[in-house]
Design an enzyme around this catalytic site. Structure first.
Site, PDB file in Angstrom:
ATOM      1  N   THR A   8     -15.020  53.439  -3.004  1.00 52.96           N
ATOM      2  CA  THR A   8     -14.870  53.164  -4.441  1.00 52.96           C
ATOM      3  C   THR A   8     -16.197  52.754  -5.077  1.00 52.96           C
ATOM      4  O   THR A   8     -16.324  52.777  -6.301  1.00 52.96           O
ATOM      5  CB  THR A   8     -13.832  52.051  -4.705  1.00 52.96           C
ATOM      6  OG1 THR A   8     -14.252  50.849  -4.074  1.00 52.96           O
ATOM      7  CG2 THR A   8     -12.456  52.455  -4.209  1.00 52.96           C
ATOM      8  N   ASP A  35     -21.714  49.260   2.363  1.00 49.63           N
ATOM      9  CA  ASP A  35     -20.608  49.852   1.614  1.00 49.63           C
ATOM     10  C   ASP A  35     -20.280  51.208   2.230  1.00 49.63           C
ATOM     11  O   ASP A  35     -21.188  51.917   2.672  1.00 49.63           O
ATOM     12  CB  ASP A  35     -20.989  50.033   0.142  1.00 49.63           C
ATOM     13  CG  ASP A  35     -19.792  50.054  -0.787  1.00 49.63           C
ATOM     14  OD1 ASP A  35     -18.920  50.927  -0.614  1.00 49.63           O
ATOM     15  OD2 ASP A  35     -19.725  49.207  -1.699  1.00 49.63           O
ATOM     16  N   SER A  91     -13.546  45.780  -0.752  1.00 50.28           N
ATOM     17  CA  SER A  91     -12.116  45.990  -0.979  1.00 50.28           C
ATOM     18  C   SER A  91     -11.919  46.756  -2.272  1.00 50.28           C
ATOM     19  O   SER A  91     -12.615  46.493  -3.255  1.00 50.28           O
ATOM     20  CB  SER A  91     -11.364  44.654  -1.094  1.00 50.28           C
ATOM     21  OG  SER A  91      -9.998  44.865  -1.423  1.00 50.28           O
ATOM     22  N   GLY A  97     -15.994  37.833  12.863  1.00 53.16           N
ATOM     23  CA  GLY A  97     -16.558  37.927  14.206  1.00 53.16           C
ATOM     24  C   GLY A  97     -18.075  37.968  14.178  1.00 53.16           C
ATOM     25  O   GLY A  97     -18.749  37.351  15.013  1.00 53.16           O
ATOM     26  N   ALA A 128     -14.074  37.054  -0.396  1.00 57.35           N
ATOM     27  CA  ALA A 128     -13.582  37.234  -1.756  1.00 57.35           C
ATOM     28  C   ALA A 128     -12.076  37.421  -1.753  1.00 57.35           C
ATOM     29  O   ALA A 128     -11.572  38.475  -1.378  1.00 57.35           O
ATOM     30  CB  ALA A 128     -14.263  38.437  -2.404  1.00 57.35           C
ATOM     31  N   LYS A 188      -5.140  40.167   0.672  1.00 60.35           N
ATOM     32  CA  LYS A 188      -5.947  39.001   0.313  1.00 60.35           C
ATOM     33  C   LYS A 188      -5.356  37.707   0.871  1.00 60.35           C
ATOM     34  O   LYS A 188      -6.096  36.788   1.240  1.00 60.35           O
ATOM     35  CB  LYS A 188      -6.077  38.913  -1.216  1.00 60.35           C
ATOM     36  CG  LYS A 188      -6.898  40.036  -1.831  1.00 60.35           C
ATOM     37  CD  LYS A 188      -8.320  40.061  -1.287  1.00 60.35           C
ATOM     38  CE  LYS A 188      -9.196  41.058  -2.023  1.00 60.35           C
ATOM     39  NZ  LYS A 188     -10.575  41.106  -1.491  1.00 60.35           N
ATOM     40  N   TYR A 202      -2.259  45.010  -1.818  1.00 58.89           N
ATOM     41  CA  TYR A 202      -3.449  44.253  -2.241  1.00 58.89           C
ATOM     42  C   TYR A 202      -3.201  42.750  -2.129  1.00 58.89           C
ATOM     43  O   TYR A 202      -4.018  42.011  -1.570  1.00 58.89           O
ATOM     44  CB  TYR A 202      -3.806  44.633  -3.681  1.00 58.89           C
ATOM     45  CG  TYR A 202      -5.100  44.020  -4.172  1.00 58.89           C
ATOM     46  CD1 TYR A 202      -6.304  44.308  -3.547  1.00 58.89           C
ATOM     47  CD2 TYR A 202      -5.119  43.176  -5.275  1.00 58.89           C
ATOM     48  CE1 TYR A 202      -7.491  43.762  -4.007  1.00 58.89           C
ATOM     49  CE2 TYR A 202      -6.302  42.631  -5.748  1.00 58.89           C
ATOM     50  CZ  TYR A 202      -7.485  42.919  -5.102  1.00 58.89           C
ATOM     51  OH  TYR A 202      -8.663  42.373  -5.551  1.00 58.89           O
ATOM     52  N   PHE A 223     -18.832  46.887  -8.299  1.00 54.85           N
ATOM     53  CA  PHE A 223     -19.149  46.132  -9.510  1.00 54.85           C
ATOM     54  C   PHE A 223     -19.676  44.732  -9.168  1.00 54.85           C
ATOM     55  O   PHE A 223     -20.819  44.389  -9.486  1.00 54.85           O
ATOM     56  CB  PHE A 223     -17.889  46.072 -10.383  1.00 54.85           C
ATOM     57  CG  PHE A 223     -17.898  45.032 -11.459  1.00 54.85           C
ATOM     58  CD1 PHE A 223     -18.958  44.905 -12.344  1.00 54.85           C
ATOM     59  CD2 PHE A 223     -16.812  44.177 -11.615  1.00 54.85           C
ATOM     60  CE1 PHE A 223     -18.956  43.944 -13.349  1.00 54.85           C
ATOM     61  CE2 PHE A 223     -16.794  43.223 -12.612  1.00 54.85           C
ATOM     62  CZ  PHE A 223     -17.867  43.101 -13.477  1.00 54.85           C
TER      63      PHE A 223
END
Length: 327
Positions: free
Chosen positions: A37, A33, A77, A104, A116, A151, A147, A13
């Site tokens: 998902t 990607d 993610s 890296g 993000a 993060k 999750y 999205f």
């Protein structure tokens, strides 16, 4: 020469909207990607563009990009509860190993990297609204821990690469965002409510609906991310809309928008579901000269029109089935 940017999670999205923005700004864009998902439908309009490339690759594996690279935006993610609770190990790996690999690559290329993060680093907050100085209230072994901690680790390793390796880094903490290209059945409140309304089902609100969220339209978020990337600010910064609303009131707004006559039904609150969520965007306002401009009424109308335009079979489409074996 055109600046060259790598965007991970490009078929998702947010990633796909970022690809659009950087193409519009005249960049050469590499979208990456693994499609666990993400959906190539979000990017197919860019495939004919001479300045867009797509790499089908998992960022938890070694990343090779030939040639110069100016910027990296790491957005790979799972981002919805229905995803990260089904694929918890991949969620942790993309936050840890995936971020490590992207950092890296940034170090090797001399590229600036923006990662993000999310308001989930604040957990179920004891401070309201949430400012960047708040360290959070997170259960590392709870159902949302995979999750939340992915993060939090992402932020830690990013700052370590900035401090130790002098990598040019940026960290965005994203609050609830919505708009076209969201998946209807991804478990988050807004697409779930609209999907239920489209199918003529009762709208499900967990708890008594008094828990709050603050919804930011995707174009506003992308603008904030773009400004942060080009700024000199290296510490985490909240990007979101502080216009707070209870989920019960939000469900009623969806009913009014859709003209549907179904009922709102209440179910037990999932464990550790955040009771409040509202960003303090003082830093975004002062450092980036940014604040949201799209009202919730306008953003919801655009989002509903997008979902309504989808083929009806998309309204009933179930979430992706993931591999049961997680390495």
């Amino acid at each position: 020469m055109k600046k060259r940017v790598l965007i991970t999670g490009a078929a998702g999205f947010l990633g796909s909207h970022l690809c659009d923005r950087f193409i519009q700004e005249g960049y050469s864009v590499i979208g990456m990607d693994n499609l666990i998902t993400g959906d190539l439908k979000n990017l197919e309009h860019l495939f004919p563009h001479p300045d867009f490339e797509f790499y089908h690759h998992d960022v938890t594996k070694y990343i090779h990009i030939s040639g110069r690279l100016d910027y990296i935006l790491h957005f790979a993610s799972p981002a919805s509860p229905i995803d990260y609770m089904r694929i918890p190990i991949q969620t942790l790996k993309v936050g840890a190993m995936g971020t490590h690999n992207c950092l890296g690559l940034a170090k090797a290329k001399g590229a600036r990297i923006l990662v993000a993060s999310t308001s989930e680093v604040y957990g179920d907050p004891l401070v309201h609204p949430q400012s960047e100085e708040y360290w959070g209230n997170v259960n590392p072994v709870g159902p949302r821990g995979v999750y939340d901690e992915a993060k939090r680790y992402l932020e830690s390793i990013t700052m370590a690469y900035h401090s130790f390796h002098k990598v040019d880094t940026r960290i965005v903490r994203i609050f609830n965002t919505y708009g076209p290209r969201m998946r209807l059945n991804d478990g988050r409140a807004l697409p779930t409510f609209i999907g239920q309304a489209l199918r003529g089902e009762n709208i499900t609100v967990f708890g008594d609906g008094s828990q709050t969220r603050s919804f930011c339209y995707v174009s506003d978020l992308v603008e904030g991310i773009y400004r942060l990337l080009l700024s000199d600010y290296v510490y985490p910064i909240n990007i979101g809309n502080p216009d707070e609303i209870t989920l019960k009131d939000f469900a009623e707004e969806i009913l009014k928008l859709t003209g549907n006559t179904v009922k709102i039904v209440f179910k037990p609150l999932p464990p550790e579901d955040p009771k409040q969520r509202k960003p303090d965007i003082t830093k975004a306002r002062t450092i980036l000269n940014w604040e949201p401009t799209v009202s919730r009424a306008e953003g919801l109308r655009k989002t509903y029109e997008y979902f309504k335009s989808l083929p009806p079979e998309e309204w009933y489409k179930q979430p992706k089935e993931f591999q049961s074996r997680q390495e």
